[in-house]
Design a protein around this motif. Structure first.
Motif: not given
Ligand SMILES: O=C(O)CCC(=O)C(=O)O
Ligand SMILES: [Fe+2]
Length: 664
Positions: A244-268
């Protein structure tokens, strides 16, 4: 592929990852750039970033973009929901005609290719990109072997009876034995210098070493820190399927990638190769630790740069290499740097940030280096130092093998003068290289072996000195990840590959480019004069007319590129100079020094229709007048083709230096 419903961006990303095995993070960045760029620039970005035949992908991508615009407008007029893809510059009030990408036309007489450039074959089954060529430690290799073998068996390919329980425990055993030993966790601030790196804490940014080990971050406790390709997955007993934790991590990763794509991340947080540390500026080590570490690294670097003299079978075959070079002499190992790029978790609101106790204002001030000679290590961008606008630490890149350290105990410096026979051979070579000139196209002239031996050595030495200084060599890229396959330094003014414009201060790191060394300019003028002489002789032109074919120029910018043996540069036009300069056809004058390279040129951005010449050390290529907009690029550097005297006298590394002079 053309009928698939995916958006242009999705299509491009998928094509880069699947057909070119392009790194997923890098492809997200590249796609973002392309989405914001006009078709021609997007096409150029892709060409520069991808080695291989990427034309079809570009064509399809641009085609989809043009369809996207159409359907966006259609949807809007019907009052239906707007499609996901939206070009940033679409103005609803003043709809533009659909943009169909057309290759730019250049009014040059079409020429039959001398040699057909053969497209490199892209093998889908075993793609090998530079990014794939990672050095594997024997332990990691063994782990991979064990895991591959295990998967192989699971599919029943081996034909042996399977015992999944046993295989699983063997896999765990192999992983644990080969990967690392498990120990009790202990707090440690070594930043993975003393002990191997586990990973960054995604919550507070702390670099966690093996002494602290995997598990909840020992500093903030907000996030769990796991090693990349962690064996823990196996240890937790999930050989098949995700927890379950891995599934959650994968969902989070996809969400991050999506947010990154939209340029929302401030800190790298960029976590680079561990041996490229800037110890002096490190805030997480005590002064004693720093001193100890510096002396250890100095000893190591002295050992690595110790010159090893290798004598070839031929008379005069003398090869000065450092131990470091010898170790890295396999071209496959040239680009083994692994960059772990991680994004901060945007879901965490309150989180302590790890800052070592000794950091003070004064120290931060002192740490802004005189010449910004920061060798990047693990970089935490929310540290005060990195809040300076546009500050980028850069790896200092030395195009020459360092001078042997005379103080290095136990080493003898052996400088052999070439034997009489060898010197005669060299002199003969030099005399044979006289003044061969070829007119490749109207206004495009190739002066073979035009630069003297002394000039070549002097130019290399000058570029080496400037290259390790302020505004010296850096590896340009589009965003953090899609890097050009060369190191660049600009003299006079900086050319910014992202904005495609010239600037007084390099935006990358706020450094001021050095001026063009004064002795470069007469060399450029004389080269143009030599080209004029050739035109006069060949075309029976008079001095006045020759300037209409090839105008004169006074360079105010020099772009110095260094290509390692794996370097390349996609087909492009040099069209960022002022419109006055371009309209007048003021030439670009290019000096090549070091290894030879295959230079492609043509009237369109199509490698299969381009002609190829091999530029050798000392060659000067000039393109101006009607050829000013010629498409050109470097398809490959030919390893080990530098003259021995050049390596001996300038200590130039394997690779090629190219200087292009322009009047902007
Ligand atoms: O390396 C070369 O020969 C070409 C370099 C070039 O085209 C450029 O810097 O624009
Ligand atoms: Fe160029």
């Amino acid at each position: 592929m053309a009928n698939s419903p995916s958006s242009p961006a999705e299509y491009l990303r998928e094509a880069l990852e699947k057909s070119f095995n392009y790194d997923p993070d890098a492809s997200v960045t590249l796609v973002n750039y392309c989405e914001r760029a006009d078709p021609q620039d997007a096409s150029e970005y892709i060409h520069n970033a991808i080695q291989g035949d990427v034309d079809k992908v570009i064509e399809e991508y641009l085609h989809r973009r043009s369809l996207g615009e159409l359907s966006f407008k259609k949807n809007y007029s019907l009052g239906e929901p707007v499609q996901i893809y939206k070009k940033p510059d679409v103005h609803l009030s003043t709809p533009k005609p659909t943009q169909i990408y057309k290759k730019p036309e250049v009014s040059l007489s079409s020429l039959k290719p001398m040699q057909i450039y053969k497209k490199p074959e892209v093998s889908l089954s075993t793609p090998t990109t530079v990014k794939n060529r990672k050095k594997l430690t024997p332990g990691t290799q063994a782990t991979i072997n064990a895991s591959v073998q295990s998967k192989h068996n699971q599919r029943g390919v081996s034909g042996h009876a399977r015992n999944p329980e046993k295989e699983h425990s063997e896999e765990i055993l192999a992983t644990v034995t080969n990967h690392k030993k498990i120990r009790a966790r202990e707090k440690c601030d070594c930043q993975a210098r003393e002990h191997k790196l586990v990973n960054n804490c995604l919550a507070c940014g702390k670099i966690v070493c093996e002494k602290e080990g995997e598990g909840p971050c020992m500093f903030c406790g907000k996030s769990e820190v796991w090693c990349h390709e962690s064996p823990s997955k196996h240890l937790r007993g999930h050989a098949e399927g995700n927890s379950e934790a891995e599934d959650r991590a994968i969902t989070l990763k996809n969400k991050l990638l999506e947010q990154d794509r939209r340029g929302n991340l401030q800190t790298t947080v960029i976590d680079d190769q561990s041996d490229m540390f800037n110890i002096e500026g490190n805030t997480w080590m005590t002064p004693e630790e720093k001193e100890k570490r510096i002396s250890l690294e100095e000893a190591e670097s002295a050992r690595k740069s110790r010159t090893v003299l290798r004598l070839g079978a031929d008379v005069g075959e003398v090869d000065f290499s450092t131990e470091d070079d010898i170790q890295n002499s396999d071209p496959a190992n040239n680009e083994v740097m692994q960059t772990i790029v991680m994004k901060a978790n945007p879901n965490i609101r309150e989180c302590p940030i790890y800052v070592a106790p000794e950091i003070t204002e004064k120290r931060v001030e002192r740490r802004i280096p005189e010449n910004m000679k920061v060798s990047s290590g693990r970089v935490q961008h929310d540290e005060p130092l990195f809040q300076i606008p546009n500050f980028h630490p850069r790896d200092v890149f030395d195009i020459c093998v360092p001078e042997t350290d005379a103080a290095c105990q136990g080493d003898e410096i052996v400088e052999l003068a070439p034997s009489l026979h060898a010197q005669t051979k060299i002199n003969k070579e030099l005399t044979e290289m006289h003044n061969e000139v070829q007119i490749l196209m109207p206004g495009m002239i190739w002066l073979k072996h035009w630069l003297s031996k002394d000039d070549q050595v002097k130019i290399v030495k000058t570029c080496q000195e400037l290259g390790v200084g302020k505004a010296g060599f850096y590896q340009p890229g589009y965003g953090n990840q899609s890097k050009m396959h060369l190191w660049m330094m600009c003299l006079g003014k900086n050319w910014n590959p992202e904005s495609r414009s010239y600037e007084d201060i390099r935006s990358y790191d706020n450094a001021k480019p050095p001026s063009i060394p004064s002795y470069f300019t007469p060399l450029v003028r004389n080269a143009i004069q030599a080209a004029h002489n050739a035109l006069i002789q060949n075309n029976k032109l008079i001095q006045k007319d020759v300037r209409t074919v090839l105008p004169c120029m006074d360079p105010d910018v020099c772009i110095v590129n260094f290509y390692k043996e794996s370097g390349s540069l996609g087909l492009h036009q040099d069209r960022d100079e002022s419109s006055k300069s371009l309209e007048q056809g003021l030439p670009v004058v290019s000096f090549s020094i070091g290894d030879a390279a295959e230079f492609l040129y043509g009237t369109e951005r199509d490698p299969s229709n381009a002609k190829k010449i091999v530029l050798e050390s000392g060659d000067v290529l000039i393109f101006g007048g009607l050829s000013r907009h010629v498409f050109h690029g470097i398809s490959r550097v030919k390893p080990n083709t530098s003259a021995k005297w050049l390596i001996r006298d300038s200590r130039l590394r394997p690779g090629r230096v190219n200087l292009t002079f322009r009047q902007i």
